[in-house]
Design a protein around this motif. Structure first.
Motif, PDB file in Angstrom:
ATOM      1  N   TYR A  20       0.853  -1.188   0.000  1.00 32.73           N
ATOM      2  CA  TYR A  20       0.000   0.000   0.000  1.00 32.73           C
ATOM      3  C   TYR A  20       0.893   1.244   0.000  1.00 32.73           C
ATOM      4  CZ  TYR A  20      -3.649   3.290   1.121  1.00 32.73           C
ATOM      5  OH  TYR A  20      -4.511   4.354   1.076  1.00 32.73           O
ATOM      6  N   GLY A 138     -16.291   4.669   5.969  1.00 29.25           N
ATOM      7  CA  GLY A 138     -15.536   5.095   4.791  1.00 29.25           C
ATOM      8  C   GLY A 138     -15.875   4.167   3.635  1.00 29.25           C
ATOM      9  N   ALA A 139     -15.583   4.635   2.403  1.00 34.59           N
ATOM     10  CA  ALA A 139     -15.838   3.773   1.241  1.00 34.59           C
ATOM     11  C   ALA A 139     -14.939   2.537   1.291  1.00 34.59           C
ATOM     12  CB  ALA A 139     -15.592   4.557  -0.044  1.00 34.59           C
ATOM     13  N   SER A 140     -13.761   2.658   1.885  1.00 33.11           N
ATOM     14  CA  SER A 140     -12.792   1.540   1.908  1.00 33.11           C
ATOM     15  C   SER A 140     -13.415   0.264   2.450  1.00 33.11           C
ATOM     16  CB  SER A 140     -11.578   1.873   2.786  1.00 33.11           C
ATOM     17  OG  SER A 140     -11.045   3.111   2.458  1.00 33.11           O
ATOM     18  N   TYR A 165      -5.904   3.298  -7.599  1.00 33.54           N
ATOM     19  CA  TYR A 165      -5.699   3.569  -6.175  1.00 33.54           C
ATOM     20  C   TYR A 165      -5.468   2.220  -5.469  1.00 33.54           C
ATOM     21  CZ  TYR A 165      -6.954   4.508  -1.359  1.00 33.54           C
ATOM     22  OH  TYR A 165      -6.946   4.561   0.003  1.00 33.54           O
ATOM     23  N   ASN A 221      -8.474   8.263  -9.613  1.00 27.87           N
ATOM     24  CA  ASN A 221      -7.339   8.403  -8.698  1.00 27.87           C
ATOM     25  C   ASN A 221      -6.354   7.340  -9.106  1.00 27.87           C
ATOM     26  OD1 ASN A 221      -5.518   8.511  -6.600  1.00 27.87           O
ATOM     27  ND2 ASN A 221      -6.936   7.762  -5.034  1.00 27.87           N
TER      28      ASN A 221
HETATM   29  N1  DCS Z   1     -11.685   5.115  -3.342  1.00 28.83           N
HETATM   30  C1  DCS Z   1     -10.778   5.960  -3.836  1.00 28.83           C
HETATM   31  C2  DCS Z   1     -10.610   6.082  -5.305  1.00 28.83           C
HETATM   32  C3  DCS Z   1      -9.999   6.726  -2.964  1.00 28.83           C
HETATM   33  O1  DCS Z   1      -9.098   7.557  -3.486  1.00 28.83           O
HETATM   34  C4  DCS Z   1     -10.173   6.590  -1.577  1.00 28.83           C
HETATM   35  C5  DCS Z   1      -9.308   7.328  -0.610  1.00 28.83           C
HETATM   36  C6  DCS Z   1     -11.154   5.694  -1.120  1.00 28.83           C
HETATM   37  C7  DCS Z   1     -11.887   4.974  -2.033  1.00 28.83           C
HETATM   38  C8  DCS Z   1     -11.442   5.457   0.312  1.00 28.83           C
HETATM   39  O2  DCS Z   1     -11.775   6.563   1.036  1.00 28.83           O
HETATM   40  P1  DCS Z   1     -12.531   6.486   2.428  1.00 28.83           P
HETATM   41  O3  DCS Z   1     -12.351   5.111   2.980  1.00 28.83           O
HETATM   42  O4  DCS Z   1     -11.914   7.530   3.277  1.00 28.83           O
HETATM   43  O5  DCS Z   1     -13.947   6.758   2.115  1.00 28.83           O
HETATM   44  N2  DCS Z   1      -8.150   7.912  -1.137  1.00 28.83           N
HETATM   45  C9  DCS Z   1      -6.867   7.778  -0.537  1.00 28.83           C
HETATM   46  C10 DCS Z   1      -5.810   8.418  -1.317  1.00 28.83           C
HETATM   47  O6  DCS Z   1      -5.449   8.085  -2.433  1.00 28.83           O
HETATM   48  N3  DCS Z   1      -5.303   9.384  -0.633  1.00 28.83           N
HETATM   49  O7  DCS Z   1      -5.960   9.547   0.539  1.00 28.83           O
HETATM   50  C11 DCS Z   1      -6.763   8.427   0.787  1.00 28.83           C
END
Ligand code: DCS
Length: 481
Positions: A20, A138-140, A165, A221
Motif C-alpha cells: 500500500y 468510509g468507502a474503503s 488507487y 485516482n
Molecule cells: N476510493 C478511492 C478512489 C480513494 O481515493 C479513496 C481514498 C477511497 C476509495 C477510500 O476513502 P474512504 O475510505 O476515506 O472513504 N483515497 C486515498 C488516497 O489516495 N489518498 O488519501 C486516501
C-alpha cells in the motif's frame, strides 16, 4: 523450534504480499524527516483537513450537538447554534436508538439510508431503495466487504485500472484473488479504451482466470480523468456481455474541475440504457464523506448502493456486515448531512454555500496551477486534473538516473521521489505504487496544499527538477508520449 502464529515467518502470506504505497517508503521517510525537525508538505494522501482545509460549519454544529445532547437542554443554546442545526441534531438523535453511543443496525440507521436513497433519486432521476444501501466506515470498508464476497480464490480475477488507487490491489492480494489490469491511455487524457478491456479479459482467461468484476474509479485516482457518458455506456455493455459486476468507485463525484463532462453516475447511465442492461448488470456504487468539499476523512463515513443484486446475496452481505456490529454512528450522521445539506431558505444555507463553493473554486484553481507548474518543468508532462484530488505527472527519467537508482537498489521513480523529498520536503507517492506501463515513471501529488503556498511549492519542485535533470541529464529532447 516451531514458529508461533504471529512470528513474521509464519504470517499469512497474503498479508506479507499486500502493498500500500500511499503510506509506503516515502511516507515513512517523510515522517522520520519531520521528527528530525524538517518541514514536510504531506501531499501523499488525499486528506484535505490535514493540509489546512477548514471543516464546513453546519455539519460540525449538528454533530457537536448530537455528541453532547445535554447542550440541547441549555436555555442559551439558541445563542450559540443556529435553529436549523438544533433541529437537525434533534432529527438525527430521534433516528438513533440511544444516541451516538449506541450501535446502529449493521447496515446503518434506516432514516439515514432513506436520506441517501432520496439523494440518489434527486441526482439520477431514478428510484433508489434504502434497503439496498449500506452505510460503511468510509468507502474503503465497503469496497473490502464487496470484494470479500466476490473473490473465492486465486483463480478469481478483478479487472482494475492501471494506474489505480492501491486499495484495490492491496485488498485483492489480501483476499488471495488475482488482479487483472487494464491500462488507461495517458496520451488520451487517461481515457479508457474498451478494446484494452477485451484484451485483458482474453489474456486472463487464457491463464485460467475467471474474471468476475470490474472496477472503475470515476473521477480517477491518481489519474484525475472524468469518464464520459459514452464511455460509461460501453463499460456497462461490456460488463453485461461478460457477466461482470461493476464496482463504481465514485468517491470524487463532487470534485470536478472542468465543465465539458460533469459527473454522471454509473447507476444513471445504466438506468438510461434501459432493458436488458438496466435489469441485468450488477452494479455496486461507492461514496464517502472523505472527499468532495467535505474532506471529512477522519470521520470514516461511506455508503454503497446495490443495483440488480439478488435478495439472498443482500442478506449474506448484511450477515457479514453484522460481524462488525455497526458502522460509526457519528459518521452516519455526517453522511446524512452530506446527502441532505441546508436548503435555500434555511438559516445556514448561505454560509454553507459560501464555504463549499469557496473550497471547490479554490481546488479548481489549484488543479490548474499544479498542471501548468508541472508542464513548465524539464522532462515532465502532466494531463490536466479534470477531477478528484491529484496531479499525476510523468517524469522522463534520464538513463543515468535510472542507472543511479539501480545502484542505490531503488525503483527509479522511488529514487526520484526520495530525492525530491530530501531536497524540498515535498512528500509524494511514486507512480509505481499505482501501477504504470513498463519503463514509464510518474509521481502522484495531491492538489491540496493551501492555494497561497502553491506557487512556492511549484517553484521549489521546478528548482529541484532542474538540478536533478542537469545532474543526471543526457541532453535528449523530450516529446510527449
Ligand atoms: N476510493 C478511492 C478512489 C480513494 O481515493 C479513496 C481514498 C477511497 C476509495 C477510500 O476513502 P474512504 O475510505 O476515506 O472513504 N483515497 C486515498 C488516497 O489516495 N489518498 O488519501 C486516501
Amino acid at each position: 523450534m516451531s514458529l508461533k502464529a504471529l512470528d513474521y515467518e509464519s504470517l499469512n502470506e497474503n498479508v506479507k504480499n499486500c502493498q500500500y504505497a500511499v503510506r509506503g517508503e516515502l511516507y515513512l521517510r517523510a515522517s522520520e524527516l519531520q521528527k528530525e525537525g524538517k518541514k514536510i508538505i504531506f501531499t501523499n494522501v488525499g486528506n484535505p483537513h490535514a493540509l489546512g482545509q477548514k471543516p464546513l460549519t453546519f455539519p460540525r454544529q449538528v454533530v457537536a450537538l448530537c455528541q453532547a445532547p445535554f447542550l440541547l437542554d441549555d436555555p442559551n443554546i439558541g445563542m450559540i447554534f443556529p435553529a436549523d442545526a438544533i433541529a437537525r441534531a434533534k432529527h438525527y438523535l430521534s433516528l438513533t436508538s440511544g444516541g451516538l453511543g449506541a450501535y446502529s443496525d449493521s447496515r446503518g440507521i434506516p432514516g439515514v439510508r432513506k436520506e441517501v436513497a432520496e439523494f440518489i433519486e434527486r441526482r439520477d432521476g431514478y428510484p433508489s431503495d434504502p434497503e439496498l444501501i449500506f452505510l460503511t466506515d468510509g468507502a474503503s470498508k465497503g469496497v473490502m466487504q464487496i470484494l470479500n464476497c466476490v473473490i473465492r480464490g486465486q483463480k478469481d480475477g478483478i479487472l482494475v485500472p492501471v494506474p489505480q488507487y492501491p486499495l484495490y490491489s492491496a485488498t485483492i492480494s489480501l483476499l488471495g484473488g488475482t488482479l487483472v489490469p487494464y491500462y488507461l491511455e495517458e496520451s488520451e487524457n487517461w481515457g479508457l479504451d474498451v478494446n484494452n478491456l477485451r484484451q485483458s479479459v482474453a489474456q486472463a482467461r487464457s491463464q485460467g482466470i475467471t474474471v468476475r468484476a470490474m472496477v472503475i474509479i470515476n473521477p480517477g485516482n491518481p489519474t484525475g480523468q472524468c469518464l464520459s457518458e459514452a464511455n460509461l455506456r460501453e463499460i456497462l455493455r461490456f460488463c453485461c456481455d461478460e457477466r461482470l459486476v461493476l464496482l463504481g468507485d465514485e468517491v470524487y463525484q463532487q470534485n470536478i474541475y472542468q465543465d465539458e463532462r460533469p459527473f454522471i453516475s454509473s447507476k444513471k447511465v445504466l438506468m438510461d440504457m434501459g432493458a436488458p442492461f438496466s435489469k441485468e448488470v450488477q452494479l455496486i456504487s461507492f461514496h464517502t464523506v472523505s472527499k468532495g468539499y467535505w474532506g471529512e476523512c477522519g470521520q470514516r463515513g461511506g455508503y454503497f448502493e446495490m443495483t440488480n443484486i439478488p435478495p439472498r446475496t443482500v442478506e449474506e452481505i448484511y450477515k457479514v456486515a453484522s460481524i462488525a456490529l455497526s458502522p460509526n454512528v457519528s459518521a452516519q450522521i455526517f453522511m446524512g448531512l452530506m446527502v441532505s445539506p441546508p436548503k435555500p431558505g434555511d438559516i445556514s444555507y448561505d454560509q454553507f454555500v459560501r464555504e463549499s463553493k469557496g473550497i471547490l473554486e479554490s481546488l479548481r484553481r489549484r488543479a490548474r496551477m499544479m498542471t501548468d507548474g508541472f508542464n513548465s518543468c524539464k522532462n515532465v508532462v502532466c494531463n490536466f486534473t479534470e477531477g478528484a484530488m491529484y496531479s499525476f505527472p510523468q517524469i522522463k527519467l534520464p538513463s543515468k538516473a535510472i542507472e543511479a537508482a539501480k545502484q542505490a537498489g531503488k525503483v527509479p521513480d522511488v529514487f526520484y521521489c526520495l530525492k525530491l523529498l530530501e531536497a524540498t520536503g515535498i512528500s509524494t507517492v511514486p507512480g509505481s505504487g499505482f501501477g504504470q506501463k513498463e519503463g514509464v515513471f510518474h509521481l502522484r501529488t495531491t492538489i491540496l496544499p493551501a492555494e497561497e503556498e502553491m506557487p512556492e511549492i511549484m517553484d521549489s519542485f521546478k528548482k529541484f527538477n532542474d538540478e536533478f535533470m542537469s545532474q543526471y541529464g543526457d541532453n535528449f529532447g523530450y516529446s510527449r508520449m
